[in-house]
Design a protein around this motif. Structure first.
Motif, PDB file in Angstrom:
ATOM      1  N   ARG A   5       0.868  -1.093   0.085  1.00 41.62           N
ATOM      2  CA  ARG A   5      -0.054   0.058   0.020  1.00 41.62           C
ATOM      3  C   ARG A   5       0.903   1.196  -0.028  1.00 41.62           C
ATOM      4  O   ARG A   5       0.528   2.017  -0.699  1.00 41.62           O
ATOM      5  N   LYS A   6       1.895   1.142   0.785  1.00 42.57           N
ATOM      6  CA  LYS A   6       2.673   2.367   0.766  1.00 42.57           C
ATOM      7  C   LYS A   6       3.400   2.730  -0.630  1.00 42.57           C
ATOM      8  O   LYS A   6       3.401   4.053  -1.034  1.00 42.57           O
ATOM      9  N   PHE A   7       3.819   1.589  -1.274  1.00 46.33           N
ATOM     10  CA  PHE A   7       4.550   2.023  -2.391  1.00 46.33           C
ATOM     11  C   PHE A   7       3.497   2.419  -3.530  1.00 46.33           C
ATOM     12  O   PHE A   7       3.589   3.300  -4.376  1.00 46.33           O
ATOM     13  N   THR A   8       2.216   1.903  -3.451  1.00 42.93           N
ATOM     14  CA  THR A   8       0.967   2.125  -4.329  1.00 42.93           C
ATOM     15  C   THR A   8       1.047   3.663  -4.171  1.00 42.93           C
ATOM     16  O   THR A   8       0.549   4.313  -5.173  1.00 42.93           O
ATOM     17  N   TYR A   9       0.808   4.241  -2.990  1.00 43.34           N
ATOM     18  CA  TYR A   9       0.707   5.394  -2.773  1.00 43.34           C
ATOM     19  C   TYR A   9       1.674   6.241  -3.581  1.00 43.34           C
ATOM     20  O   TYR A   9       1.277   7.262  -4.304  1.00 43.34           O
ATOM     21  N   TYR A  10       2.962   5.947  -3.453  1.00 42.39           N
ATOM     22  CA  TYR A  10       3.984   6.826  -4.163  1.00 42.39           C
ATOM     23  C   TYR A  10       4.060   6.540  -5.333  1.00 42.39           C
ATOM     24  O   TYR A  10       3.970   7.686  -6.409  1.00 42.39           O
ATOM     25  N   ALA A  11       3.869   5.302  -5.973  1.00 40.71           N
ATOM     26  CA  ALA A  11       3.704   5.195  -7.448  1.00 40.71           C
ATOM     27  C   ALA A  11       2.596   6.139  -7.992  1.00 40.71           C
ATOM     28  O   ALA A  11       2.782   6.482  -8.996  1.00 40.71           O
ATOM     29  N   LEU A  12       1.270   5.961  -7.331  1.00 44.35           N
ATOM     30  CA  LEU A  12       0.069   6.837  -7.958  1.00 44.35           C
ATOM     31  C   LEU A  12       0.546   8.216  -7.837  1.00 44.35           C
ATOM     32  O   LEU A  12      -0.119   8.988  -8.672  1.00 44.35           O
ATOM     33  N   THR A  13       1.211   8.706  -7.039  1.00 45.60           N
ATOM     34  CA  THR A  13       1.750  10.280  -6.769  1.00 45.60           C
ATOM     35  C   THR A  13       2.554  10.532  -7.890  1.00 45.60           C
ATOM     36  O   THR A  13       2.369  11.593  -8.611  1.00 45.60           O
ATOM     37  N   VAL A  14       3.403   9.784  -8.293  1.00 48.95           N
ATOM     38  CA  VAL A  14       4.528   9.808  -9.355  1.00 48.95           C
ATOM     39  C   VAL A  14       3.889   9.710 -10.600  1.00 48.95           C
ATOM     40  O   VAL A  14       4.021  10.822 -11.380  1.00 48.95           O
ATOM     41  N   CYS A  15       2.864   8.815 -10.989  1.00 47.68           N
ATOM     42  CA  CYS A  15       2.398   8.933 -12.035  1.00 47.68           C
ATOM     43  C   CYS A  15       1.339   9.847 -12.435  1.00 47.68           C
ATOM     44  O   CYS A  15       1.372  10.470 -13.545  1.00 47.68           O
ATOM     45  N   LEU A  16       0.690  10.150 -11.348  1.00 49.10           N
ATOM     46  CA  LEU A  16      -0.456  11.217 -11.669  1.00 49.10           C
ATOM     47  C   LEU A  16       0.084  12.713 -11.612  1.00 49.10           C
ATOM     48  O   LEU A  16      -0.228  13.250 -12.414  1.00 49.10           O
ATOM     49  N   THR A  17       1.053  12.961 -10.704  1.00 47.16           N
ATOM     50  CA  THR A  17       1.691  14.185 -10.636  1.00 47.16           C
ATOM     51  C   THR A  17       2.480  14.356 -12.495  1.00 47.16           C
ATOM     52  O   THR A  17       2.434  15.391 -12.865  1.00 47.16           O
ATOM     53  N   GLY A  18       3.208  13.266 -12.674  1.00 49.04           N
ATOM     54  CA  GLY A  18       3.863  13.490 -13.868  1.00 49.04           C
ATOM     55  C   GLY A  18       2.852  13.570 -15.073  1.00 49.04           C
ATOM     56  O   GLY A  18       3.111  14.342 -16.030  1.00 49.04           O
TER      57      GLY A  18
END
Length: 424
Positions: A5-18
């Motif tokens: 879950r923690k990685f999913t949060y960061y991964a989604l933040t990276v992808c959506l921000t990008g």
């Protein structure tokens, strides 16, 4: 990946921000040309185009600085600085004025206008480089697909269209584009805050590993290779050659394909004879094309996918060479499809190749040479097209086809060399 879950949060933040970044960069990069030509006509076409050309070439040395900053200080610091430069360019256009509704060039400040026009495409190029570097650090097995999501913003804006942005400014803002650039500057500031407080340079900084795995990836214990050793790695020069050749061919093909379609769009009794539907179709098709390219890079090979991209570029050049007198369903669909593959796949595959060949530790250092060279190659399409175009388009298409062939051959050799090195 999604089990953590923690990685999913960061991964989604990276992808959506990008994704928001690349959408906004496309709006600023592509939309600015249309906006200033539509609403700041007091300045000539040369006074508008020259600063943007200077900005694209200025991105080459600044890309070297950006890649070195990524290697030494991390991606976030570089991304925040580049975001600030883009915001300054937006604010500069607001303060420069020169709008027809406010008195035209007489009431404007051309020096500030030209500086802002040069700053925006330069900063947008550096933002894209920083986003590619961020994806390389956070993903390995899912790298191509993450890059595809991040760079989805460009095709999404193309699907919406710069013409829609011009219509919005004309209708909703009464021909005054300053509120749009003020809004863009505010959004850039919010994105910088997200990068500063919600993201990390590497998953290890958040107590994680790439792809959400429970252990460190193998083969990253030695750190980046020293410059002398990196220069002796033949793969560096193969990636450099492939990136430059494919970037040059892709930029040239897309620029002249759009130009030829627009030239056919001035008349014709039916919708099929106009340029807009085919440009829109190409933009829409580039959305799945980018993701498919990223998926192939993850599941098969980044270098092999880059070779397929070069073949698609050759097909697009061949269609340009035999451009029809009237664009209909039979001729327009292949034009849109090949353009979509090149548009959606090029930024994804080139970044994936760098990450695949040099790994997370070596990519920032290798990128100091590869990315600026690719930016320069793409910027050269305009001068080369002006020198070889005109009444003798065959020479221009021959140069583009030769570049695509060089890129395909370099990718195939790279594929063989990289496999051999990994087997050793």
């Amino acid at each position: 990946m999604f089990s953590n879950r923690k990685f999913t949060y960061y991964a989604l933040t990276v992808c959506l921000t990008g994704l928001v970044y690349t959408f906004l960069c496309a709006a600023l990069d592509e939309g600015t040309v249309r906006l200033v030509r539509a609403f700041a006509t007091g300045w000539s076409a040369e006074e508008i185009s020259l600063p943007m050309t200077v900005g694209r070439f200025a991105a080459v040395p600044l890309a070297v600085v950006c890649c070195r900053a990524i290697d030494r200080s991390g991606v976030r610091a570089s991304l925040i600085v580049c975001t600030a430069l883009a915001a300054l360019g937006c604010l500069g256009l607001v303060c420069a004025n020169g709008l027809d509704v406010c008195g035209g060039a007489v009431s404007g400040r051309y020096g500030l206008f030209a500086l802002s026009l040069a700053l925006i495409p330069c900063a947008c190029t550096l933002i894209r480089l920083s986003l590619a570097a961020l994806c390389i650090q956070w993903f390995i097995r899912f790298r191509g697909r993450a890059l595809a999501v991040v760079f989805l913003g460009g095709p999404l804006f193309s699907a919406v269209g710069a013409a829609a942005l011009v219509n919005f400014v004309a209708v909703a803002l009464g021909g005054d584009y300053r509120p749009f650039y003020l809004g863009a500057a505010v959004l850039l500031a919010l994105l910088a805050l997200i990068v500063r407080y919600l993201l990390r340079d590497r998953p290890e900084d958040a107590g994680l590993y790439p792809d959400g795995d429970g252990r460190a990836p193998a083969g990253e214990g030695e750190g980046p290779a020293p410059p002398a050793k990196l220069a002796r790695d033949g793969r560096l020069w193969l990636v450099l050659l492939a990136a430059c050749a494919l970037a040059f061919a892709a930029a040239g093909t897309l620029e002249f394909l759009e130009g030829r379609l627009l030239a056919k769009g001035g008349g014709g009794p039916t919708l099929l004879n106009r340029a807009a539907p085919w440009l829109a179709l190409g933009a829409i098709l580039s959305i799945p094309a980018g993701y498919i390219a990223g998926w192939l890079g993850d599941r098969v090979s980044a270098a092999g996918t880059a070779a397929l991209l070069g073949l698609a570029d050759l097909a697009a050049i061949a269609l340009l060479w035999r451009f029809p007198k009237e664009v209909d369903l039979i001729t327009g669909l292949p034009l849109a499809l090949t353009g979509a593959i090149v548009t959606g796949g090029t930024p994804v595959v080139l970044a994936a190749c760098v990450g695949r060949v040099f790994g997370r530790t070596g990519a920032p250092r290798a990128g100091q040479l590869i990315y600026p060279a690719a930016v320069l190659a793409a910027a050269l399409t305009g001068p080369v097209g002006a020198a070889l175009g005109g009444g003798a388009r065959a020479r221009l298409y021959a140069v583009l086809a030769a570049a695509a062939c060089v890129g395909v051959l370099a990718c195939l050799v790279l594929l063989a060399v990289d496999r051999k090195k990994r087997d050793e």
